[in-house]
Design an enzyme around this catalytic site. Sequence first.
Site, PDB file in Angstrom:
ATOM      1  N   ARG A  80      33.486  42.191  52.584  1.00 18.49           N
ATOM      2  CA  ARG A  80      34.162  43.078  53.535  1.00 18.49           C
ATOM      3  C   ARG A  80      34.331  44.459  52.926  1.00 18.49           C
ATOM      4  O   ARG A  80      35.124  44.660  52.004  1.00 18.49           O
ATOM      5  CB  ARG A  80      35.531  42.518  53.930  1.00 18.49           C
ATOM      6  CG  ARG A  80      36.294  43.469  54.868  1.00 18.49           C
ATOM      7  CD  ARG A  80      37.420  42.794  55.629  1.00 18.49           C
ATOM      8  NE  ARG A  80      38.579  42.475  54.801  1.00 18.49           N
ATOM      9  CZ  ARG A  80      39.761  42.090  55.282  1.00 18.49           C
ATOM     10  NH1 ARG A  80      39.927  41.973  56.593  1.00 18.49           N
ATOM     11  NH2 ARG A  80      40.761  41.800  54.466  1.00 18.49           N
ATOM     12  N   ASP A 138      49.010  41.001  52.226  1.00 18.82           N
ATOM     13  CA  ASP A 138      48.088  42.097  51.960  1.00 18.82           C
ATOM     14  C   ASP A 138      48.508  43.279  52.828  1.00 18.82           C
ATOM     15  O   ASP A 138      49.614  43.299  53.365  1.00 18.82           O
ATOM     16  CB  ASP A 138      46.628  41.680  52.182  1.00 18.82           C
ATOM     17  CG  ASP A 138      46.307  41.373  53.641  1.00 18.82           C
ATOM     18  OD1 ASP A 138      47.176  41.565  54.514  1.00 18.82           O
ATOM     19  OD2 ASP A 138      45.174  40.935  53.910  1.00 18.82           O
TER      20      ASP A 138
END
EC number: 2.3.3.9
Length: 536
Positions: free
Chosen positions: A162, A443
Site C-alpha cells: 500500500r 493507526d
Amino acid sequence: MAQVPGVKVHAKVQGAQAEILSEPALKFLAALHRTFDSTRQNLLTARHATQRRLDAGEQLDFPAETAHIRADPSWTCAPPAPGLEDRRVEITGPTDRKMVINALNSGAKTFMADFEDSNAPTFQNMVNGQVNLRDAVRRQVDFEQGGKQYKLSEKPATLIVRPRGWHLDEPRMTVDNRPISGSIFDFGLFFFHNAAYQLAHGSGPYFYLPKIEHYLEARLWSDIFYFSQSALGIPTGSIRATVLIETLPAAFHMEEILYELRQHSSGLNCGRWDYIFSFIKKRRADRGAVMPDRKDVTMEVGFMDAYVRLLIQTCHKRKVAAMGGMSAQIPIKNDPAANEAAMAKVRADKLREVKAGHDGTWIAHPLICKIAMDIFNEHMHGPNQYHVRREDVKVTAADLLNTNVQGKITEEGVKSNVSAALSYCAAWVSGNGCIPIANLMEDAATAEIARVQLWQWAAHGAILDSGMMVTAAYVDKLIKETAPTVSVAGVTEAHVRIASEYLSAQVKSKEASDFLTSDLMPYLDGAVGAQGQSKF
C-alpha cells in the site's frame, strides 16, 4: 548517490538505500512525476472544490455522467492473479524487517505491507521499507536479533503493497524543484525493483490504493499502471490493485472505480475507520451529521451497513473480491477474561463479514489469524463468494448519508478521543505509525476519527449526556490535563508538546483540516527541535 538531472534527494542515503535509489530507479520516478503530477494536482484541487460545495449544503449523489457504466451488465474485471485467488485472511502492518517476516509467516493468505496509515513516513522508514520488501521478494530478508532467528517460511503470504495516498508529498525527493508524490515514490520504487522478479517467480506486483475520492483518481492510477508496465517491459495487465473505499465520495463511485481499473482490478475493501473519518470530515458543516462516541459508530449503524452491502454487491457483480475491514483488537496478556472478551468481538466481526458475503477480512496481529481463518473456513468453502450476488440490495444515496446513529456523547468519549489523538500524534512525530492504545492497535485512521470528532463536537456545540456543552475551551483543558499522562515507547516530551499544540489548534480551528499526516509532516525526521517548538 546517483545523480539524475533535475532530481534531488534531500536526505542522507546510506548502505542498501543507495541500491533502492539507484540512477535507473530515480529516472523512472522522474518520468512518472513529469508525466502525471500535474494531473494529480488538478485532482487535489477538485477535492477542495467538492468540499466547498458540500460545506455550502450540496449533497453527494451517484454521478449522472457515468450512469451507463453502472447500468451495463457486460463488463467485468480481470481474473484473480496468482496468489490472489483466495484472500480469506489478510494481515496488515508497517514495513520494518521483523514485521515483514512475522506477517509473511503468520498463516494469513496475504500481507499488506503498509507505507501509509500504519507507517510514519520518515525517510528512513520509507526507504528501509523498500529494502526490506525487495529482500523479502527474493527470500533474502532473514536476520538475527537478540539471539533469535527471523526466517521466512516455505510458503509465505502473498505480498501486497500500500503506497501513500494522492494527498501526500514525498518532500525528501524533488523533481525540477517540486516534491514528488508520495504515491508515485512508494509505488514506483517497489514496481521498479520487484515487478519483473515477482512475475518470473509465479507472483506479481500487487497493490492496495488508499484515500481515493473520485473515479478520475482511479483513472490516474490506471494510466500510471499502463505507463509503468510499458516503460519497464512488463506485460500489460500484470499489476493488480485493490481500492480501499475509505472516503465518503468514493462510496458513490464504486462501479466507476472498478471500471477505470478493470484490467488491473482485484476488488474493493471496506476501509471502515477511514470511512467514518471521511463521513464526519466531508459533512463537517452539517450539524445533523454530528456523531456520538466513537465506540457507538459500529458497522451496524445505517450508513455503514449500507456502504458494506453496496460494496459486496458491486464487487461480485464485476467478479472481484469484496474485502472486509480491520478488527483493531489485539491479544491482551495477563488478563484472560479481558482477552476472551476482545477475541469474542473479533469472532463476531468476522462472522458478520463472512455471512454478509465478504471474500476475506483484515487482521492486525498474527495471533488473531487463526480466529479469523477458522470462521472463514467454516462459512466460505470456496476461494471466494463471488456467487453471492446480493441482488436483493437496493442502496440509495440517502442510505449512504443516513445519520441516524444511536448513542450518546459522553465525557468518557471525549477523554478517550483526546487520549488516543494525543498518544498517536506524538508517536507519529517520533517515527512510529502503529501503536497499541487501550488494547487496540491504532493507526492514523482511528486517530483521525478522534481528532475530527473533537473538532465536530466543539464546532457544533454538542451536548454531553450530562447536559454540558462541548466547547473548544473544554477540550483544550482536557488536552492540557492529559498530555502529562501520555506514555508511549520512544515518545519524548517534545513530541507530546507538538501533539498537544496541534490538537489544541485543530479543536479551535474554523474548519477541520484534511489529514493529520499532512499537517504533522514537517515534524518528522528529527525536525522536532530540542525545545519542541511548533507552528500551531
